[in-house]
Design an enzyme around this catalytic site. Structure first.
Site, PDB file in Angstrom:
ATOM      1  N   GLN A 182      22.246  28.738  -4.033  1.00  0.00           N
ATOM      2  CA  GLN A 182      22.467  27.725  -2.997  1.00  0.00           C
ATOM      3  C   GLN A 182      21.178  27.002  -2.631  1.00  0.00           C
ATOM      4  OE1 GLN A 182      24.757  28.821   0.517  1.00  0.00           O
ATOM      5  NE2 GLN A 182      23.522  27.496   1.831  1.00  0.00           N
ATOM      6  N   PHE A 183      20.109  27.749  -2.401  1.00  0.00           N
ATOM      7  CA  PHE A 183      18.847  27.147  -1.976  1.00  0.00           C
ATOM      8  C   PHE A 183      18.324  26.175  -3.025  1.00  0.00           C
ATOM      9  CE2 PHE A 183      14.090  27.557  -1.827  1.00  0.00           C
ATOM     10  CZ  PHE A 183      13.907  26.809  -0.673  1.00  0.00           C
ATOM     11  N   GLU A 184      18.395  26.566  -4.295  1.00  0.00           N
ATOM     12  CA  GLU A 184      17.906  25.700  -5.374  1.00  0.00           C
ATOM     13  C   GLU A 184      18.766  24.445  -5.502  1.00  0.00           C
ATOM     14  OE1 GLU A 184      16.172  29.512  -7.899  1.00  0.00           O
ATOM     15  OE2 GLU A 184      18.218  28.779  -8.213  1.00  0.00           O
ATOM     16  N   SER A 209      10.234  34.399 -19.109  1.00  0.00           N
ATOM     17  CA  SER A 209       9.248  35.462 -18.911  1.00  0.00           C
ATOM     18  C   SER A 209       9.681  36.710 -19.682  1.00  0.00           C
ATOM     19  CB  SER A 209       9.098  35.782 -17.427  1.00  0.00           C
ATOM     20  OG  SER A 209      10.342  36.167 -16.875  1.00  0.00           O
ATOM     21  N   GLY A 216      19.849  37.431 -12.211  1.00  0.00           N
ATOM     22  CA  GLY A 216      20.006  35.994 -12.437  1.00  0.00           C
ATOM     23  C   GLY A 216      19.818  35.631 -13.901  1.00  0.00           C
ATOM     24  N   ASP A 217      18.855  36.282 -14.547  1.00  0.00           N
ATOM     25  CA  ASP A 217      18.609  36.036 -15.966  1.00  0.00           C
ATOM     26  C   ASP A 217      19.793  36.496 -16.809  1.00  0.00           C
ATOM     27  OD1 ASP A 217      15.949  35.228 -15.261  1.00  0.00           O
ATOM     28  OD2 ASP A 217      15.409  37.347 -15.143  1.00  0.00           O
ATOM     29  N   SER A 242      25.138  32.001  -6.177  1.00  0.00           N
ATOM     30  CA  SER A 242      25.272  32.715  -4.902  1.00  0.00           C
ATOM     31  C   SER A 242      25.142  31.714  -3.771  1.00  0.00           C
ATOM     32  CB  SER A 242      24.210  33.814  -4.764  1.00  0.00           C
ATOM     33  OG  SER A 242      22.911  33.252  -4.741  1.00  0.00           O
TER      34      SER A 242
END
Length: 306
Positions: free
Chosen positions: A141-143, A10, A224-225, A177
């Site tokens: 972590q979630f990903e 993006s 993050g990017d 993270s």
């Protein structure tokens, strides 16, 4: 040594998110950038055009017509359309045929803190098509839990999840993270990494590391990017030393964020919380730290095995 990077992310007209977090710092490392912008974002409200899969293909056809299809790295981040993501897969597959040594750095942006912020139908595309192509993967972590179907409650769980991700394709996995408790207290965030490398004699080694990263009480965008872009840069300099690459990546993040929050608090004034505009990453002001960061976060080697 110079190399070429194709970044498909993006784009913002202000601040540093997506491609703006890559196209500013990566040239400092003698990385020649070519970027595809597919979405223009702006704070809580956004205006602009969303590039379709067909339009991405037209741009890629232009690359082929101009015979500039040799890249050393591909970097991808946020996407919210399955057809666009599948077109990205097709492009990566073609470019890996042109250069079998091409390294694909994938930030599988899908969500955080237990919630997805992209359509759920992107998950099987990531699992079945994107991750198997990736050489370096940077999920939170979630990903990582979404991709493997395993929950992370302990350090041992995190190691198992990274091993599962290795089996899906990537040789390097960094959990950027986690919610794991830090031995240094609740003011620190725990990140982990794992890298599989092959020795000259053909044997394999695996290095796993853990980092305790100081937390900052603010919400930033683009971190993050920037992390994925810096990991690309520093793994290029330290291809077989994940510990060194991550220490430099995380230290860059620390310096940029510290400079940003210091500036934001000064502008906001005593007792006021900084606004999103004031919290835009101070990237230009951090040029020296991006190029040559003072190491402020030490990674601990959890295990190194053959």
């Amino acid at each position: 040594m110079e190399c070429r990077v194709l970044s498909i992310q993006s784009h913002v007209v202000r601040g540093y998110v997506g491609n703006k977090s890559a196209t500013f710092p990566l040239p400092f490392f003698k990385k020649n950038m070519l970027s595809f912008y597919f979405l223009s974002l702006c704070y809580a409200h956004w205006k602009g055009q969303v590039l379709t899969a067909e339009e991405l293909n037209v741009l890629y056809e232009g690359i082929k017509l101009n015979k500039v299809t040799h890249y050393d790295y591909i970097l991808t981040g946020y996407s919210r359309d399955t057809s666009f993501l599948e077109m990205v897969v097709d492009i990566i597959q073609e470019l890996k045929k042109v250069n079998p040594s091409l390294v694909y750095v994938c930030d599988p942006v899908m969500g955080d803190h237990g919630a997805m912020y992209v359509p759920e139908n992107l998950l099987p595309v990531y699992k079945d098509k994107v991750v198997p192509l990736a050489d370096i993967l940077t999920p939170n972590q979630f990903e990582a839990e979404l991709l493997t179907g395993r929950k992370i409650n302990t350090e041992e769980d995190a190691i198992e999840v990274m091993d599962l991700l290795h089996k899906m394709g990537p040789e390097t996995v960094v959990l950027t993270s986690t919610d794991l408790p830090s031995k240094n207290g609740d003011q620190f965030l725990v990140a982990l990494g794992s890298q599989k490398t092959k020795k000259p004699d053909g044997t394999n080694t695996n290095q796993k590391i853990c980092m305790d990263i100081p937390k900052v009480d603010a919400v930033f965008v683009g971190t993050g990017d920037l992390f994925a872009a810096m990991l690309l840069a520093w793994t290029h300099h330290h291809p077989k030393d994940l510990k060194a690459a991550c220490e430099k990546t995380v230290s860059v993040m620390h310096h940029v964020i510290k400079r940003t929050i210091t500036y934001a608090n000064e502008v906001a004034g005593p007792g006021n919380r900084p606004s999103p505009a004031q919290l835009e990453l101070r990237m230009v002001q951090s040029k020296a730290d991006i190029e040559n960061p003072t190491i402020v976060v030490q990674a601990k080697v959890l295990q190194k095995s053959s």
